[in-house]
Scaffold this motif. Structure first.
Motif, PDB file in Angstrom:
ATOM      1  N   PHE A 209      -1.666  13.536 -55.968  1.00  0.00           N
ATOM      2  CA  PHE A 209      -2.558  13.376 -57.127  1.00  0.00           C
ATOM      3  C   PHE A 209      -1.910  12.638 -58.302  1.00  0.00           C
ATOM      4  CE2 PHE A 209      -4.094  17.528 -55.303  1.00  0.00           C
ATOM      5  CZ  PHE A 209      -5.185  16.990 -54.652  1.00  0.00           C
ATOM      6  N   THR A 210      -0.811  11.929 -58.059  1.00  0.00           N
ATOM      7  CA  THR A 210      -0.111  11.228 -59.133  1.00  0.00           C
ATOM      8  C   THR A 210       0.099   9.773 -58.719  1.00  0.00           C
ATOM      9  OG1 THR A 210       1.011  13.294 -59.629  1.00  0.00           O
ATOM     10  CG2 THR A 210       1.873  11.340 -60.675  1.00  0.00           C
ATOM     11  N   PRO A 211      -0.934   8.961 -58.830  1.00  0.00           N
ATOM     12  CA  PRO A 211      -0.821   7.568 -58.385  1.00  0.00           C
ATOM     13  C   PRO A 211       0.003   6.723 -59.351  1.00  0.00           C
ATOM     14  CG  PRO A 211      -2.924   7.900 -59.460  1.00  0.00           C
ATOM     15  CD  PRO A 211      -2.259   9.255 -59.377  1.00  0.00           C
ATOM     16  N   LEU A 212       0.516   5.618 -58.828  1.00  0.00           N
ATOM     17  CA  LEU A 212       1.135   4.627 -59.708  1.00  0.00           C
ATOM     18  C   LEU A 212       0.043   4.106 -60.627  1.00  0.00           C
ATOM     19  CD1 LEU A 212       3.361   2.444 -57.353  1.00  0.00           C
ATOM     20  CD2 LEU A 212       4.128   3.780 -59.296  1.00  0.00           C
ATOM     21  N   MET A 213       0.296   4.142 -61.922  1.00  0.00           N
ATOM     22  CA  MET A 213      -0.703   3.676 -62.881  1.00  0.00           C
ATOM     23  C   MET A 213      -0.463   2.210 -63.188  1.00  0.00           C
ATOM     24  SD  MET A 213      -0.738   6.939 -65.453  1.00  0.00           S
ATOM     25  CE  MET A 213       1.038   6.910 -65.666  1.00  0.00           C
ATOM     26  N   THR A 214      -1.528   1.496 -63.462  1.00  0.00           N
ATOM     27  CA  THR A 214      -1.377   0.090 -63.842  1.00  0.00           C
ATOM     28  C   THR A 214      -0.915   0.021 -65.299  1.00  0.00           C
ATOM     29  OG1 THR A 214      -3.644  -0.164 -64.647  1.00  0.00           O
ATOM     30  CG2 THR A 214      -3.242  -0.602 -62.287  1.00  0.00           C
ATOM     31  N   PRO A 215      -0.141  -0.997 -65.629  1.00  0.00           N
ATOM     32  CA  PRO A 215       0.269  -1.151 -67.028  1.00  0.00           C
ATOM     33  C   PRO A 215      -0.938  -1.262 -67.964  1.00  0.00           C
ATOM     34  CG  PRO A 215       1.586  -2.574 -65.624  1.00  0.00           C
ATOM     35  CD  PRO A 215       0.507  -1.992 -64.757  1.00  0.00           C
ATOM     36  N   GLU A 216      -1.988  -1.922 -67.515  1.00  0.00           N
ATOM     37  CA  GLU A 216      -3.180  -2.083 -68.341  1.00  0.00           C
ATOM     38  C   GLU A 216      -3.827  -0.740 -68.669  1.00  0.00           C
ATOM     39  OE1 GLU A 216      -2.166  -5.680 -66.151  1.00  0.00           O
ATOM     40  OE2 GLU A 216      -2.653  -3.689 -65.398  1.00  0.00           O
ATOM     41  N   HIS A 217      -3.893   0.130 -67.678  1.00  0.00           N
ATOM     42  CA  HIS A 217      -4.464   1.465 -67.904  1.00  0.00           C
ATOM     43  C   HIS A 217      -3.623   2.258 -68.900  1.00  0.00           C
ATOM     44  CE1 HIS A 217      -6.230   5.374 -67.213  1.00  0.00           C
ATOM     45  NE2 HIS A 217      -5.049   5.838 -66.858  1.00  0.00           N
TER      46      HIS A 217
ATOM     47  N   MET B  18       0.169  11.524 -69.062  1.00  0.00           N
ATOM     48  CA  MET B  18      -0.706  10.930 -68.072  1.00  0.00           C
ATOM     49  C   MET B  18       0.034  10.665 -66.773  1.00  0.00           C
ATOM     50  SD  MET B  18      -1.052   7.275 -70.043  1.00  0.00           S
ATOM     51  CE  MET B  18      -2.210   6.606 -68.944  1.00  0.00           C
ATOM     52  N   PRO B  19      -0.686  10.818 -65.653  1.00  0.00           N
ATOM     53  CA  PRO B  19      -2.052  11.261 -65.473  1.00  0.00           C
ATOM     54  C   PRO B  19      -2.167  12.769 -65.689  1.00  0.00           C
ATOM     55  CG  PRO B  19      -1.068  10.950 -63.322  1.00  0.00           C
ATOM     56  CD  PRO B  19      -0.036  10.533 -64.360  1.00  0.00           C
ATOM     57  N   TRP B  20      -3.275  13.317 -65.316  1.00  0.00           N
ATOM     58  CA  TRP B  20      -3.568  14.727 -65.579  1.00  0.00           C
ATOM     59  C   TRP B  20      -2.566  15.672 -64.931  1.00  0.00           C
ATOM     60  CZ3 TRP B  20      -4.559  18.023 -61.514  1.00  0.00           C
ATOM     61  CH2 TRP B  20      -4.855  17.425 -60.289  1.00  0.00           C
ATOM     62  N   THR B  21      -1.850  15.218 -63.930  1.00  0.00           N
ATOM     63  CA  THR B  21      -0.877  16.093 -63.268  1.00  0.00           C
ATOM     64  C   THR B  21       0.337  16.389 -64.156  1.00  0.00           C
ATOM     65  OG1 THR B  21       0.018  14.122 -62.172  1.00  0.00           O
ATOM     66  CG2 THR B  21      -1.517  15.492 -60.908  1.00  0.00           C
ATOM     67  N   ILE B  22       0.588  15.548 -65.150  1.00  0.00           N
ATOM     68  CA  ILE B  22       1.738  15.785 -66.031  1.00  0.00           C
ATOM     69  C   ILE B  22       1.525  17.018 -66.907  1.00  0.00           C
ATOM     70  CG2 ILE B  22       3.184  14.805 -67.852  1.00  0.00           C
ATOM     71  CD1 ILE B  22       3.577  13.574 -65.024  1.00  0.00           C
ATOM     72  N   PRO B  23       0.397  17.137 -67.645  1.00  0.00           N
ATOM     73  CA  PRO B  23       0.207  18.383 -68.403  1.00  0.00           C
ATOM     74  C   PRO B  23       0.068  19.606 -67.498  1.00  0.00           C
ATOM     75  CG  PRO B  23      -1.705  16.950 -68.659  1.00  0.00           C
ATOM     76  CD  PRO B  23      -0.654  16.167 -67.937  1.00  0.00           C
ATOM     77  N   LEU B  24      -0.498  19.419 -66.298  1.00  0.00           N
ATOM     78  CA  LEU B  24      -0.578  20.543 -65.354  1.00  0.00           C
ATOM     79  C   LEU B  24       0.822  20.993 -64.972  1.00  0.00           C
ATOM     80  CD1 LEU B  24      -2.071  22.454 -63.407  1.00  0.00           C
ATOM     81  CD2 LEU B  24      -2.018  20.588 -61.723  1.00  0.00           C
TER      82      LEU B  24
ATOM     83  N   PHE C 292       3.541  19.074 -53.934  1.00  0.00           N
ATOM     84  CA  PHE C 292       3.259  17.806 -54.613  1.00  0.00           C
ATOM     85  C   PHE C 292       4.254  16.694 -54.251  1.00  0.00           C
ATOM     86  CE2 PHE C 292       0.511  20.477 -56.990  1.00  0.00           C
ATOM     87  CZ  PHE C 292      -0.450  19.654 -57.536  1.00  0.00           C
ATOM     88  N   GLY C 293       5.415  17.051 -53.713  1.00  0.00           N
ATOM     89  CA  GLY C 293       6.402  16.047 -53.329  1.00  0.00           C
ATOM     90  C   GLY C 293       7.143  15.418 -54.491  1.00  0.00           C
ATOM     91  N   LEU C 294       7.170  16.122 -55.621  1.00  0.00           N
ATOM     92  CA  LEU C 294       7.796  15.568 -56.809  1.00  0.00           C
ATOM     93  C   LEU C 294       9.292  15.338 -56.625  1.00  0.00           C
ATOM     94  CD1 LEU C 294       7.625  14.732 -59.777  1.00  0.00           C
ATOM     95  CD2 LEU C 294       7.982  17.125 -60.381  1.00  0.00           C
ATOM     96  N   TYR C 295       9.979  16.281 -56.024  1.00  0.00           N
ATOM     97  CA  TYR C 295      11.431  16.195 -55.945  1.00  0.00           C
ATOM     98  C   TYR C 295      11.921  15.146 -54.949  1.00  0.00           C
ATOM     99  CZ  TYR C 295      11.192  20.580 -58.546  1.00  0.00           C
ATOM    100  OH  TYR C 295      10.919  21.540 -59.477  1.00  0.00           O
ATOM    101  N   SER C 296      11.054  14.677 -54.070  1.00  0.00           N
ATOM    102  CA  SER C 296      11.447  13.637 -53.113  1.00  0.00           C
ATOM    103  C   SER C 296      10.798  12.288 -53.424  1.00  0.00           C
ATOM    104  CB  SER C 296      11.088  14.075 -51.692  1.00  0.00           C
ATOM    105  OG  SER C 296       9.690  14.306 -51.590  1.00  0.00           O
TER     106      SER C 296
END
Length: 124
Positions: free
Chosen positions: A53-61, A79-85, A106-110
């Motif tokens: 649920f944490t996609p690469l964001m575009t610079p424009e976004h 951002m995205p919403w997963t950061i405050p979560l 979530f696979g954050l550590y890898s």
């Protein structure tokens, strides 16, 4: 590769202190906006595996979101919403429970295991 949050933690604490000190000194009209993005698709994160649920964001976004937040006087943009979560879960859960969710689910550590970085090919 390890996750090193120290510079981000320092920036968060500094911006909070600056915002509060400005307000106490009568400069509340001066706004401080702190931006906490996940991965931005700039080439710097080449090879990164996107956490759930944490996609690469575009610079424009990112720019449009940050610009709108700055104009609104938003003190913190995560951002995205997963950061405050993630921030909320980290504060509420025991460490082993958070590590299970962040790491295994979530696979954050890898996420950075296959990271190549920007311009790594130029260094060969």
């Amino acid at each position: 590769r390890t996750l090193i949050p120290h510079p981000k933690t320092a920036a968060l604490n500094w911006s909070d202190s600056l915002r509060l000190e400005l307000a106490r000194a009568g400069y509340g009209h001066v706004q401080v906006t702190t931006v906490c993005p996940a991965f931005i698709n700039t080439g710097m994160f080449k090879g990164v595996k996107e956490p759930l649920f944490t996609p690469l964001m575009t610079p424009e976004h990112v720019v449009s979101t940050v610009w709108a937040g700055m104009l609104d006087g938003t003190p913190m943009i995560r951002m995205p919403w997963t950061i405050p979560l993630s921030n909320a879960l980290h504060g509420l859960l025991p460490a082993h429970a958070f590590d299970l969710i962040a790491g295994r689910m979530f696979g954050l550590y890898s996420a950075m295991d296959a990271w190549e970085g920007k311009n790594q090919e130029d260094k060969k």
